[in-house]
Design a protein around this motif. Sequence first.
Motif, PDB file in Angstrom:
ATOM      1  N   CYS A   1      -4.397   7.775 -10.796  1.00  0.00           N
ATOM      2  CA  CYS A   1      -3.143   8.095 -10.732  1.00  0.00           C
ATOM      3  C   CYS A   1      -2.519   8.526 -12.176  1.00  0.00           C
ATOM      4  CB  CYS A   1      -2.316   6.662 -10.387  1.00  0.00           C
ATOM      5  SG  CYS A   1      -3.129   5.823  -9.261  1.00  0.00           S
TER       6      CYS A   1
ATOM      7  N   GLY B   1      -0.607   9.046  -2.253  1.00  0.00           N
ATOM      8  CA  GLY B   1      -1.454   9.953  -2.902  1.00  0.00           C
ATOM      9  C   GLY B   1      -2.739   9.652  -3.036  1.00  0.00           C
ATOM     10  N   GLN B   2      -3.200   8.188  -3.271  1.00  0.00           N
ATOM     11  CA  GLN B   2      -4.391   7.981  -3.762  1.00  0.00           C
ATOM     12  C   GLN B   2      -5.235   7.416  -2.541  1.00  0.00           C
ATOM     13  OE1 GLN B   2      -5.851   8.314  -6.878  1.00  0.00           O
ATOM     14  NE2 GLN B   2      -3.947   9.535  -6.999  1.00  0.00           N
TER      15      GLN B   2
ATOM     16  N   GLU C   1       9.259   9.858  -6.232  1.00  0.00           N
ATOM     17  CA  GLU C   1       8.607  10.355  -5.198  1.00  0.00           C
ATOM     18  C   GLU C   1       7.804   9.303  -4.481  1.00  0.00           C
ATOM     19  OE1 GLU C   1       6.182  11.235  -9.012  1.00  0.00           O
ATOM     20  OE2 GLU C   1       8.213  10.868  -8.409  1.00  0.00           O
ATOM     21  N   HIS C   2       8.019   8.151  -4.759  1.00  0.00           N
ATOM     22  CA  HIS C   2       7.288   7.153  -4.090  1.00  0.00           C
ATOM     23  C   HIS C   2       8.380   6.476  -3.023  1.00  0.00           C
ATOM     24  CE1 HIS C   2       3.863   6.375  -7.247  1.00  0.00           C
ATOM     25  NE2 HIS C   2       3.812   7.633  -6.425  1.00  0.00           N
TER      26      HIS C   2
ATOM     27  N   ASP D   1       7.966   6.202   0.497  1.00  0.00           N
ATOM     28  CA  ASP D   1       6.753   5.305   0.830  1.00  0.00           C
ATOM     29  C   ASP D   1       6.844   4.091   0.640  1.00  0.00           C
ATOM     30  OD1 ASP D   1       4.539   7.407   1.354  1.00  0.00           O
ATOM     31  OD2 ASP D   1       5.146   7.969  -0.504  1.00  0.00           O
TER      32      ASP D   1
END
Length: 284
Positions: free
Chosen positions: A18, A117-118, A147-148, A151
């Motif tokens: 990250c 993303g991970q 950006e999270h 999600d």
Amino acid sequence: MDLTILYRGPLASCDYDCPYCPFAKRRDSPGQLRADRAALERFAGWAGRQTDDRLSVLFTPWGEGLVRSWYRRALVELSHQHHIDRVAIQTNLSCRTDWLAEADPDTVALWCTYHPGQTPYDRFLAKTRQLAERGVRFSVGVVGMAEHLDDARRLRAALPGEVYLWVNAAEGHTYTDAEAEQWTALDPLFPYSRHPHRSAGLPCRTGESVVSVDGDGTVRRCHFVRSELGNLYDGSYRRALEPRACPLAVCDCHIGYVHLETLPLYDVFAGGVLERIPAAGARA
């Protein structure tokens, strides 16, 4: 003695990379992994023998612990010790969950972080459902980066209502009121994370009923104050345990400021301080 221990050994490898992680990661060599395993097994053995005390243990590794068999084994073994109230670990939940069938669900707990993303969203969500089906105590959270947000909203909608979704303020980020409102809509306790807490000279439970321990057994009051209180294995730390004020100007990490006596977080997280699970009715 009633004592909460935050254990952080030398492990620094992680299966995620990250970009916002505050910890500098390395690729642990076989020798470094053997040293971490030996240190953890020594600590777990010590904790298992302290039957005259009441212990709570939170593993806070720099890397990801649960992909290593010795961390899974330590949680299982310690969960069955009657003098241990809680044993928990911070994890990205990338590991399998079947090993938890051997643990005592009344004692073991997971503090899980979702890293968009991970890992695929569906895979992470499936892991949380496995935990719920096994009756394991757990919280789930994200780092509050713009950006999270989508999600995090998706995850909150999919999780059972009783599962707490926490939001950590991103390292070095200042939130506008509008941004903070978006995150607070997901985590009503986000205001505690939004700003660093003034701590200089204020009473804190660390150094009295909460300590930090490294792989060599060096005891400090917390991860963020480097002065030493003694060593776990020779018992010298016990003489140093006493009420003390925080020597730092501010505290900006949940595992630190949750122990400040000037904050109400021991009431907010009553019964779930280590795994970051608020008491019923404390999230509003």
